[in-house]
Design an enzyme around this catalytic site. Structure first.
Site, PDB file in Angstrom:
ATOM      1  N   ASP A 102      20.728  23.031  25.548  1.00 27.72           N
ATOM      2  CA  ASP A 102      21.695  22.760  26.619  1.00 27.72           C
ATOM      3  C   ASP A 102      21.963  21.265  26.732  1.00 27.72           C
ATOM      4  O   ASP A 102      22.882  20.844  27.430  1.00 27.72           O
ATOM      5  CB  ASP A 102      21.157  23.278  27.961  1.00 27.72           C
ATOM      6  CG  ASP A 102      21.403  24.775  28.125  1.00 27.72           C
ATOM      7  OD1 ASP A 102      22.093  25.362  27.277  1.00 27.72           O
ATOM      8  OD2 ASP A 102      20.900  25.356  29.109  1.00 27.72           O
ATOM      9  N   ASP A 139      22.359  35.508  25.448  1.00 28.21           N
ATOM     10  CA  ASP A 139      21.395  34.558  26.017  1.00 28.21           C
ATOM     11  C   ASP A 139      20.056  35.249  26.272  1.00 28.21           C
ATOM     12  O   ASP A 139      19.965  36.492  26.317  1.00 28.21           O
ATOM     13  CB  ASP A 139      21.972  34.012  27.335  1.00 28.21           C
ATOM     14  CG  ASP A 139      21.488  32.606  27.656  1.00 28.21           C
ATOM     15  OD1 ASP A 139      20.493  32.167  27.050  1.00 28.21           O
ATOM     16  OD2 ASP A 139      22.107  31.966  28.525  1.00 28.21           O
TER      17      ASP A 139
HETATM   18  C1  DGJ Z   1      21.453  29.087  29.467  1.00 20.67           C
HETATM   19  C2  DGJ Z   1      22.392  28.665  28.374  1.00 20.67           C
HETATM   20  O1  DGJ Z   1      21.742  27.809  27.491  1.00 20.67           O
HETATM   21  C3  DGJ Z   1      23.619  28.010  28.996  1.00 20.67           C
HETATM   22  O2  DGJ Z   1      24.487  27.563  27.995  1.00 20.67           O
HETATM   23  C4  DGJ Z   1      24.302  28.988  29.901  1.00 20.67           C
HETATM   24  O3  DGJ Z   1      24.837  30.051  29.179  1.00 20.67           O
HETATM   25  C5  DGJ Z   1      23.333  29.490  30.960  1.00 20.67           C
HETATM   26  N1  DGJ Z   1      22.137  29.996  30.364  1.00 20.67           N
HETATM   27  C6  DGJ Z   1      23.966  30.563  31.788  1.00 20.67           C
HETATM   28  O4  DGJ Z   1      23.095  31.120  32.665  1.00 20.67           O
END
Ligand code: DGJ
Length: 730
Positions: free
Chosen positions: A542, A474
């Site tokens: 997301d 991430d």
């Molecule tokens: C952002 C990501 O897009 C989510 O899927 C998740 O992993 C969060 N970060 C976790 O902090």
């Protein structure tokens, strides 16, 4: 109309007036259907004279006009293959340099070129240029992928001047595209709103797509576009170029309609705050700009990109992927070993391949119990995971699934032991207050020690847990207060950050060539073919609302293949689980739900959908995509994936509008099938307790019929999503 006639007359006269003169050198970079032609005139100026359909007789490239030149008085070379700044050119440059003696101008003359076949179907042409006054050289590279009709273009810069040369702009590609009109589709977004297309006609002057965010650089605007020539292209008709820059940091793509109404395109790293001091004998290599030209619409352009990406770019692009259950939305930061081991069993019951443990598993002095602390302290949190990751790997494996973890290794929390120990590893300005994005800061990956640290974190975890099956990588913050405390050239930070990241990823890939890696950046804040050289897949957003997701996935699909697109079924949105599952199937399917909360039918449906997926996934991942009905202009979305052999296809249909009696009221014409083959159509993902109006039908259709007359998938408000499996009938 009058203007158009004048324009045509000008072009024709020009063609007659400026055919290839004796002594000109012509360089044709060709794929199966496309050609980019560079002409070098007697003065040694390299100019782009054609980008488009390949001519059958290459000798006829010699008849093309030299569109950029305009009589004796106009010596600016609008159509330079790499426009140098400061001397004769007065339009946007590709290259801007201050030489060692302070001279702020450059000129680039052709020296020679060479062409080599680097592998089956891949031809690399290198054009060597040199400044006549300075020992300063530029190489232009054009890798032409014959079958896929994709050109990968980049440049390199080197000199042997007495001192450092200051590179102020150093583009990857400089193209010249004469057409009557230009329509640019670019994409804008934000968190959970990625990839919104906007199509605009380009007018005289400059239009710039760019990012200055540093990391998570594509949050507002990705470096990908569609450029229609003459008139807006449709899915299966019209001339269009799909282009994308393989760079995960600040980029700049400029479209300049010049005074001759031709289009100059310059793509590369964003020169913003990025002056690069190039020492003698060192080579600066720019990232690749990738593009494909199609004269049969956006669909063909996408299929070219997909085929190229699967074959040449994405690790295991023609291989396998794992279905997974992620715990992010099921638990957020609130979990312990007991909860997780129960989730492993849920994953197994559901039928996925892997359990992915998301954010929150690490840090002790400043435990990662929310998003304010702990980034950088990559040790298991002893309260939540007293037995460590190794225990979880084993527990998952004994439950019958693999185990993977989330990492955000480029980042640091202000409250972390890492920050306390290495404040000089953090990107921040000494005399400015710290400013946070998602309560965190970015590590200075231009520093080799930080690169070693990041590599060590990932390698350490993988060495300790050799059967760990997956990493979600991430990157949630942008770079504020851009400054490196350790870099001798602070203006190299943006560029060397990305180079540093790629070095780490390269090293990891050498040691772990087959490890599945998910590219995530707070959703789709970093999706490009620079990073996708290392990552097997990416997280588009997301936002997993089934309806929203149709649009997001549709727009990514212009550039990126289904095998790389992670689509998870979550609780976002109002659509039933069937709708969300059908949408997630159009890519790499996963789950982020509490399995134990599914009712009996939901669970049975999901288990069955996973089995169907495992049977049909290769058609979706490796087939050709045909976008049949656009949700952007209709109440429906319809997408078809056809296997290369044209013996199988998966057809996805959705109701996206909410108007009275909307739906597929008539037949939808299919594409990409073999006209002569016979096909059966069966509905899959039929929800328990419902019946399909299609499945009683034993009719066998020819591909010709399905592509000429079509078939009605019977989508309506009660059947808002319909998935059909098409198989060749023997
Ligand atoms: C952002 C990501 O897009 C989510 O899927 C998740 O992993 C969060 N970060 C976790 O902090």
């Amino acid at each position: 109309m009058r203007n158009f006639c004048i324009f045509l007359t000008f072009i024709c006269l020009n063609a007659v007036a400026n055919p290839k003169a004796p002594g000109d050198t012509q360089i044709a970079i060709e794929t199966q259907k496309t050609a980019l032609v560079i002409r070098v005139d007697k003065a040694g100026d390299p100019t782009v004279i054609h980008l488009g359909k390949r001519l059958q007789n290459p000798a006829e490239y010699g008849l093309l006009s030299d569109n950029g030149k305009r009589g004796e008085d106009y010596t600016q070379l609008y159509n330079s293959a790499y426009t140098p700044a400061g001397a004769r050119n007065l339009l946007e440059p590709a290259l801007q340099v201050a030489h060692a003696d302070g001279n702020p101008s450059s000129d680039l003359k052709y020296v020679r070129h060479e062409t080599q076949t680097v592998s089956d179907g891949v031809v690399l042409t290198t054009v060597f240029l040199k400044d006549p006054q300075y020992p300063f050289e530029v190489k232009l590279f054009y890798k032409a992928y014959q079958q896929e009709d994709v050109i990968e273009q980049w440049s390199s810069i080197r000199h042997t001047e007495k001192k450092t040369v200051r590179l102020q702009k150093y583009a990857s590609a400089n193209l010249y595209i004469p057409a009557k009109n230009y329509y640019l589709t670019h994409f804008h977004g934000d968190w959970a709103k990625e990839m919104n297309p906007e199509e605009i006609p380009l007018t005289a002057g400059l239009k710039v797509l760019d990012s200055k965010l540093g990391t998570r650089a594509h949050l507002f605007q990705p470096p990908s576009f569609l450029l229609s020539l003459n008139k807006p292209a449709e899915e299966e008709t019209g001339e269009v170029i799909a282009g994308t820059l393989a760079w995960s940091g600040n980029y700049q793509i400029q479209f300049e309609v010049d005074p001759l109404r031709n289009l100059r395109l310059i793509a590369g790293i964003n020169p913003y705050a990025s002056e690069y001091m190039l020492a003698p004998d060192k080579e600066f290599v720019t990232p690749a700009f990738l593009y494909t030209y199609s004269d049969s619409g956006k669909g063909q352009a996408s299929r070219n990109m997909h085929r190229w990406a699967r074959k040449y770019r994405i690790p295991q692009g023609e291989g396998n992927r794992l279905t997974l259950l992620n715990n992010w939305e099921a638990t957020y930061f609130d979990f312990n070993e007991e909860k997780l081991t129960a989730l492993f069993k849920d994953g197994k019951k559901l039928g996925v391949d892997l359990f992915l443990l998301d954010d929150g598993w690490f840090a002790n002095k400043y435990p990662r119990n929310d998003d304010h602390t702990g980034l950088g302290d990559w040790q298991e949190n002893k309260q939540k995971l007293p037995h460590g990751l190794g225990y979880l790997v084993k527990e998952a494996e004994s439950a019958g699934i693999k185990f993977g973890i989330w990492l955000e290794p480029e980042m640091v929390s202000p409250k972390s032991e890492l920050y306390e120990k290495h404040p000089d590893w953090v990107i921040k300005l000494p005399n400015r207050p710290e400013y946070y994005f998602r309560n965190q800061l970015v590590l200075d990956l231009s520093n080799p020690k930080v690169q070693d640290f990041v590599y060590g974190v990932v390698d350490g975890i993988l060495t300790k847990n050799p059967t760990l099956g997956y990493i979600k990588w991430d990157c949630n913050a942008v770079i504020y207060n851009a400054y490196s405390a350790t870099n001798p050239n602070p203006s190299h930070l943006y560029v060397e950050y990305v180079q540093g990241l790629y070095k780490v990823l390269e090293k990891l890939r050498v040691k772990y060539p087959t490890l599945p890696l998910m590219l995530c950046s707070g959703g789709g804040g970093r999706v490009d073919y620079g990073a996708l050289k290392y990552f097997t897949e990416f997280w588009p957003s997301d936002n997993t609302d089934g309806l929203e997701r149709i649009f997001i996935q549709w727009n990514y699909s212009y550039f990126f293949p289904a095998i790389a697109m992670c689509n998870h079924i979550t609780d976002w949105g109002k659509q039933p689980i069937k709708f969300r599952t059908d949408v997630a199937m159009m890519g790499k399917m996963g789950y982020d739900i509490v399995v134990s909360k599914l009712d009996e039918k939901e669970l049975a449906f999901s288990q069955d959908a996973l089995k169907t997926y495992s049977r049909v996934k290769d058609v979706i991942w490796k087939g050709d995509l045909f976008r049949l009905v656009s949700p952007q202009t209709s109440d429906m979305a319809s997408l078809l994936y056809v296997s290369e052999k044209q013996d199988k296809a998966m057809w996805f249909n959705y109701l996206v509008g909410n108007r009275y009696r909307e739906g597929s009221q008539g037949a939808i014409r299919l594409s990409g099938l073999s006209p002569a083959k016979k096909y059966r159509i069966q509905e899959v993902n039929v929800y328990p307790g419902t019946t399909s109006p299609i499945n009683g039908n034993q009719v066998v259709y020819s591909g010709d019929y399905l592509m000429t007359v079509g078939f009605n998938p019977a989508v309506d408000a009660r059947r808002a999503s319909v998935v059909l499996e098409i198989t060749e009938a023997n």
